[in-house]
Motif scaffolding. Structure first.
Motif, PDB file in Angstrom:
ATOM      1  N   SER A   1       0.773  -1.175   0.064  1.00  0.00           N
ATOM      2  CA  SER A   1      -0.231  -0.182   0.077  1.00  0.00           C
ATOM      3  C   SER A   1       0.921   1.329  -0.153  1.00  0.00           C
ATOM      4  CB  SER A   1      -0.969   0.032   1.245  1.00  0.00           C
ATOM      5  OG  SER A   1      -0.300  -0.050   2.407  1.00  0.00           O
ATOM      6  N   LEU A   2       2.181   0.985  -0.281  1.00  0.00           N
ATOM      7  CA  LEU A   2       3.073   2.110  -0.318  1.00  0.00           C
ATOM      8  C   LEU A   2       2.646   3.351  -1.041  1.00  0.00           C
ATOM      9  CD1 LEU A   2       5.723   3.337   0.743  1.00  0.00           C
ATOM     10  CD2 LEU A   2       6.855   2.431  -1.324  1.00  0.00           C
ATOM     11  N   ALA A   3       2.172   3.392  -2.251  1.00  0.00           N
ATOM     12  CA  ALA A   3       1.821   4.486  -3.068  1.00  0.00           C
ATOM     13  C   ALA A   3       0.702   5.060  -2.520  1.00  0.00           C
ATOM     14  CB  ALA A   3       1.615   4.024  -4.648  1.00  0.00           C
ATOM     15  N   GLU A   4      -0.357   4.500  -2.181  1.00  0.00           N
ATOM     16  CA  GLU A   4      -1.499   5.300  -1.472  1.00  0.00           C
ATOM     17  C   GLU A   4      -1.127   5.805  -0.260  1.00  0.00           C
ATOM     18  OE1 GLU A   4      -4.514   1.976  -0.412  1.00  0.00           O
ATOM     19  OE2 GLU A   4      -3.601   1.234  -1.938  1.00  0.00           O
ATOM     20  N   ASP A   5      -0.405   5.072   0.711  1.00  0.00           N
ATOM     21  CA  ASP A   5      -0.055   5.645   1.928  1.00  0.00           C
ATOM     22  C   ASP A   5       0.856   6.784   1.860  1.00  0.00           C
ATOM     23  OD1 ASP A   5      -1.263   3.241   2.964  1.00  0.00           O
ATOM     24  OD2 ASP A   5       0.549   2.368   3.350  1.00  0.00           O
TER      25      ASP A   5
ATOM     26  N   THR B   1       5.957   7.529  -5.382  1.00  0.00           N
ATOM     27  CA  THR B   1       6.926   6.574  -4.994  1.00  0.00           C
ATOM     28  C   THR B   1       7.538   5.718  -5.864  1.00  0.00           C
ATOM     29  OG1 THR B   1       5.285   5.166  -4.111  1.00  0.00           O
ATOM     30  CG2 THR B   1       6.150   6.962  -2.629  1.00  0.00           C
ATOM     31  N   ILE B   2       8.598   5.002  -5.679  1.00  0.00           N
ATOM     32  CA  ILE B   2       9.285   4.030  -6.085  1.00  0.00           C
ATOM     33  C   ILE B   2       9.545   3.026  -5.005  1.00  0.00           C
ATOM     34  CG2 ILE B   2      10.871   3.047  -7.657  1.00  0.00           C
ATOM     35  CD1 ILE B   2      11.409   5.870  -8.745  1.00  0.00           C
ATOM     36  N   ARG B   3       9.119   1.645  -5.266  1.00  0.00           N
ATOM     37  CA  ARG B   3       9.592   0.688  -4.155  1.00  0.00           C
ATOM     38  C   ARG B   3      10.204  -0.265  -4.664  1.00  0.00           C
ATOM     39  NH1 ARG B   3       6.055  -3.981  -2.891  1.00  0.00           N
ATOM     40  NH2 ARG B   3       4.495  -3.308  -4.369  1.00  0.00           N
ATOM     41  N   ARG B   4      11.708  -0.287  -4.129  1.00  0.00           N
ATOM     42  CA  ARG B   4      12.619  -1.174  -4.223  1.00  0.00           C
ATOM     43  C   ARG B   4      12.789  -2.055  -3.215  1.00  0.00           C
ATOM     44  NH1 ARG B   4      10.772  -0.684  -8.158  1.00  0.00           N
ATOM     45  NH2 ARG B   4      11.368   0.232 -10.176  1.00  0.00           N
ATOM     46  N   GLY B   5      11.954  -3.038  -2.688  1.00  0.00           N
ATOM     47  CA  GLY B   5      12.491  -3.759  -1.660  1.00  0.00           C
ATOM     48  C   GLY B   5      12.694  -5.276  -2.011  1.00  0.00           C
TER      49      GLY B   5
END
Length: 231
Positions: A67-71, A77-81
């Motif tokens: 939910s990173l983008a909406e949070d 955001t770019i998520r790189r985990g």
């Protein structure tokens, strides 16, 4: 298929994934993560990330932050985990994960696996601090104006017996981030403890390691206002 069976199957898949991550995390060779990094690059070619976004990088707590983008909205955001990443894994792939995207902000969550896989967890403290300093240098060499944030290692039931090393690593990381006006430490320890001063079970998944939805809400409540205030 019943709800109970579906939940059991989902849990089985999750635990298998976690066990695989921890196994790879114990490997000192960053190349074990090459398939994950190559997958990010394929995604980038299909859907190029925008410049000046906020890039989150690190281990599985970033990976599972679906939910990173909406949070973080309206921040882009770019998520790189990736899996059980350790600090040297992120350093090894920093050019492919981070600097090629020219982010305006980089948010880092890594270090917990350095402690989790170590039989002498206090030895991991210096590795994390030195690695973080090196990673900051790599990012700022490519883009000096980038704001960099380090999220404190979370106290978890899984690693509670190693909490002295976790706290020492957080203190060391905070000292590193205090050296530069464009680097910041995000303290979160107090967010995850219950009335007895122990990790709150409601904030973690069944493994006692990864955050639950409520755990991510706690992170969001602490991290988003800090990023928004630095716009």
């Amino acid at each position: 298929i019943s709800l109970a069976v579906a939940m059991a199957l989902a849990a089985g898949v999750f635990f298998a994934s976690v066990n695989g991550e921890l196994s790879k995390a114990a490997d000192d060779d960053p190349r074990v993560w090459e398939p994950d990094i190559a997958r990010f690059e394929r995604e980038d070619r299909k859907h190029p990330p925008p410049p000046d976004a906020v890039l989150f990088v690190g281990s599985s707590s970033i990976r599972f932050w679906h939910s990173l983008a909406e949070d973080m909205a309206p921040l882009v955001t770019i998520r790189r985990g990736f899996g059980g990443a350790r600090i040297n894994d992120v350093i090894h792939y920093a050019d492919r994960l981070i600097t090629q995207h020219s982010p305006s902000k980089v948010v880092i969550f890594v270090g917990s696996n350095d402690i989790n896989v170590s039989d002498t967890p206090m030895d991991a403290v210096a590795v994390i601090a030195e690695g973080l300093e090196q990673l900051v240098g790599i990012i700022h060499e490519a883009r000096p104006d980038t704001e960099i944030y380090y999220i404190a290692i979370t106290p978890t039931r899984y690693s509670w017996h190693k909490r002295d090393a976790v706290q020492a690593a957080n203190e060391a990381a905070e000292a590193v981030m205090a050296q530069n006006s464009r680097t910041h430490f995000i303290a979160t320890w107090n967010l995850f403890l219950d009335a007895n001063g122990e990790p709150d079970r409601n904030l973690y998944w069944l493994d006692g390691l990864h955050l639950s939805e409520e755990g991510y809400r706690r992170w969001t409540g602490r991290i988003r206002p800090i990023l928004m205030s630095d716009r």
